[in-house]
Design a protein around this motif. Structure first.
Motif, short mmCIF file in Angstrom:
data_model
loop_
_atom_site.label_atom_id
_atom_site.label_comp_id
_atom_site.label_asym_id
_atom_site.label_seq_id
_atom_site.Cartn_x
_atom_site.Cartn_y
_atom_site.Cartn_z
N ASP A 53 0.83 -1.21 0.00
CA ASP A 53 0.00 0.00 0.00
C ASP A 53 0.87 1.26 0.00
N ALA A 54 1.98 1.20 0.71
CA ALA A 54 2.87 2.37 0.75
C ALA A 54 3.43 2.67 -0.63
N VAL A 55 3.79 1.61 -1.37
CA VAL A 55 4.27 1.78 -2.73
C VAL A 55 3.17 2.33 -3.64
N LEU A 56 1.99 1.75 -3.50
CA LEU A 56 0.86 2.16 -4.33
C LEU A 56 0.50 3.62 -4.07
N ASP A 57 0.46 4.01 -2.82
CA ASP A 57 0.11 5.39 -2.49
C ASP A 57 1.14 6.36 -3.07
N HIS A 58 2.41 6.02 -2.96
CA HIS A 58 3.45 6.89 -3.53
C HIS A 58 3.32 6.97 -5.05
N ARG A 59 3.06 5.84 -5.66
CA ARG A 59 2.90 5.78 -7.12
C ARG A 59 1.76 6.69 -7.58
N CYS A 60 0.65 6.66 -6.82
CA CYS A 60 -0.53 7.42 -7.24
C CYS A 60 -0.44 8.90 -6.89
N GLN A 61 0.49 9.26 -6.03
CA GLN A 61 0.69 10.67 -5.73
C GLN A 61 1.85 11.27 -6.51
N SER A 62 2.41 10.47 -7.40
CA SER A 62 3.55 10.91 -8.20
C SER A 62 3.21 10.87 -9.68
N GLY A 63 3.99 11.53 -10.48
CA GLY A 63 3.87 11.42 -11.93
C GLY A 63 2.51 11.78 -12.46
N GLU A 64 2.01 10.95 -13.38
CA GLU A 64 0.79 11.29 -14.11
C GLU A 64 -0.45 11.27 -13.24
N PHE A 65 -0.41 10.62 -12.08
CA PHE A 65 -1.59 10.55 -11.23
C PHE A 65 -1.70 11.74 -10.29
N ALA A 66 -0.65 12.50 -10.15
CA ALA A 66 -0.61 13.52 -9.10
C ALA A 66 -1.41 14.77 -9.44
N MET A 67 -1.68 14.99 -10.71
CA MET A 67 -2.26 16.27 -11.11
C MET A 67 -3.78 16.29 -11.12
N GLY A 68 -4.39 15.11 -11.03
CA GLY A 68 -5.84 15.06 -11.02
C GLY A 68 -6.47 15.32 -12.38
N THR A 69 -5.70 15.16 -13.46
CA THR A 69 -6.22 15.42 -14.80
C THR A 69 -6.08 14.17 -15.67
N GLU A 70 -6.33 13.01 -15.10
CA GLU A 70 -6.09 11.76 -15.81
C GLU A 70 -7.00 11.61 -17.02
N ASP A 71 -6.42 11.22 -18.13
CA ASP A 71 -7.19 10.83 -19.30
C ASP A 71 -7.71 9.42 -19.05
N ALA A 72 -9.02 9.20 -19.30
CA ALA A 72 -9.65 7.93 -18.92
C ALA A 72 -8.95 6.73 -19.56
N GLU A 73 -8.67 6.80 -20.86
CA GLU A 73 -8.03 5.65 -21.52
C GLU A 73 -6.61 5.44 -21.00
N ALA A 74 -5.92 6.52 -20.73
CA ALA A 74 -4.53 6.41 -20.27
C ALA A 74 -4.43 5.70 -18.93
N VAL A 75 -5.46 5.82 -18.09
CA VAL A 75 -5.41 5.18 -16.77
C VAL A 75 -6.22 3.89 -16.71
N LEU A 76 -6.68 3.38 -17.84
CA LEU A 76 -7.47 2.15 -17.81
C LEU A 76 -6.69 1.01 -17.19
N ALA A 77 -5.44 0.81 -17.61
CA ALA A 77 -4.65 -0.32 -17.09
C ALA A 77 -4.44 -0.20 -15.58
N PRO A 78 -3.93 0.92 -15.07
CA PRO A 78 -3.79 1.00 -13.62
C PRO A 78 -5.12 0.96 -12.88
N ALA A 79 -6.17 1.54 -13.46
CA ALA A 79 -7.48 1.50 -12.80
C ALA A 79 -7.95 0.06 -12.64
N LEU A 80 -7.80 -0.74 -13.69
CA LEU A 80 -8.19 -2.15 -13.59
C LEU A 80 -7.31 -2.88 -12.57
N GLU A 81 -6.02 -2.59 -12.60
CA GLU A 81 -5.11 -3.18 -11.61
C GLU A 81 -5.59 -2.89 -10.19
#
Length: 202
Positions: free
Chosen positions: A117-145
């Protein structure tokens, strides 16, 4: 020569011992370097800093747990046997496999679940997930994960990961025809799990 008993060295020793045990490979060598991963007979872990916070320690343990769990529970041949064509389908398929592997460790050990969970939380607060402007198709794979991780472990996602999962939650649950529920019973059966995921992607 006196044995090195600094906190950094003790942390490294404990991390290497735990990683080797979790990998279920008694012959694997565990070392430290810049490129975290598993290759041949070696697992390479991130070198911890001299001063390490509790948050960073959990994340480093989580990274090590993920590498060890992949070595213990992932069969590359079974994975590639059902891997679909196309960039997006492959990213979704690979993400589902990551969720399967890590759920096995999370379900077996509470400490491992917390580390992942610590890794996942850091991953989602970094990079493309941090800005809150995710493109739906771009995040399909991580969303399903993340949705699969939630289903397979019965464990609530960190808020940062839940935000990503919620982008696709309703559509995935509506359009997969119960496939997510089928996967709950197959985490130990990689060939069947991968077959169900491939059919779900089609």
């Amino acid at each position: 020569m006196a044995k090195d008993t600094t906190p950094q060295e003790l942390f490294k020793q404990a991390l290497a011992t735990t990683t080797k045990a979790m990998s279920a490979d008694r012959d694997v060598e565990v070392g430290f370097g810049n490129d975290v991963g598993s290759d041949g007979e070696t697992i390479t872990l991130r070198l911890p800093p001299v001063q390490i916070s509790a948050v960073l320690a959990a994340r480093i343990r989580g990274e090590a747990d993920a590498v060890a769990l992949r070595r213990a529970h992932h069969d590359p041949s079974a994975h590639f046997a059902n891997r679909p064509q196309g960039d997006l389908p492959r990213r979704v398929y690979d993400a589902a496999e990551q969720a399967r592997i890590e759920s096995l460790g999370a379900n077996a050990m509470r400490g491992t679940a917390d580390n992942l969970d610590a890794v996942l939380d850091h991953r989602c607060q970094s990079g493309e997930f941090a800005m809150g402007t995710e493109d739906a198709e771009a995040v399909l794979a991580p969303a399903l994960e993340f949705l699969l991780r939630e289903k397979l472990t019965g464990r609530a996602l960190p808020d940062s990961a839940r935000r990503v999962a919620d982008i696709w939650r309703e559509k995935v649950e509506t359009e997969t025809g119960g496939a997510l529920d089928q996967l709950i019973g197959e985490p130990h059966n990689q060939p069947e799990f991968s077959r169900i995921v491939r059919n779900m992607i089609r």
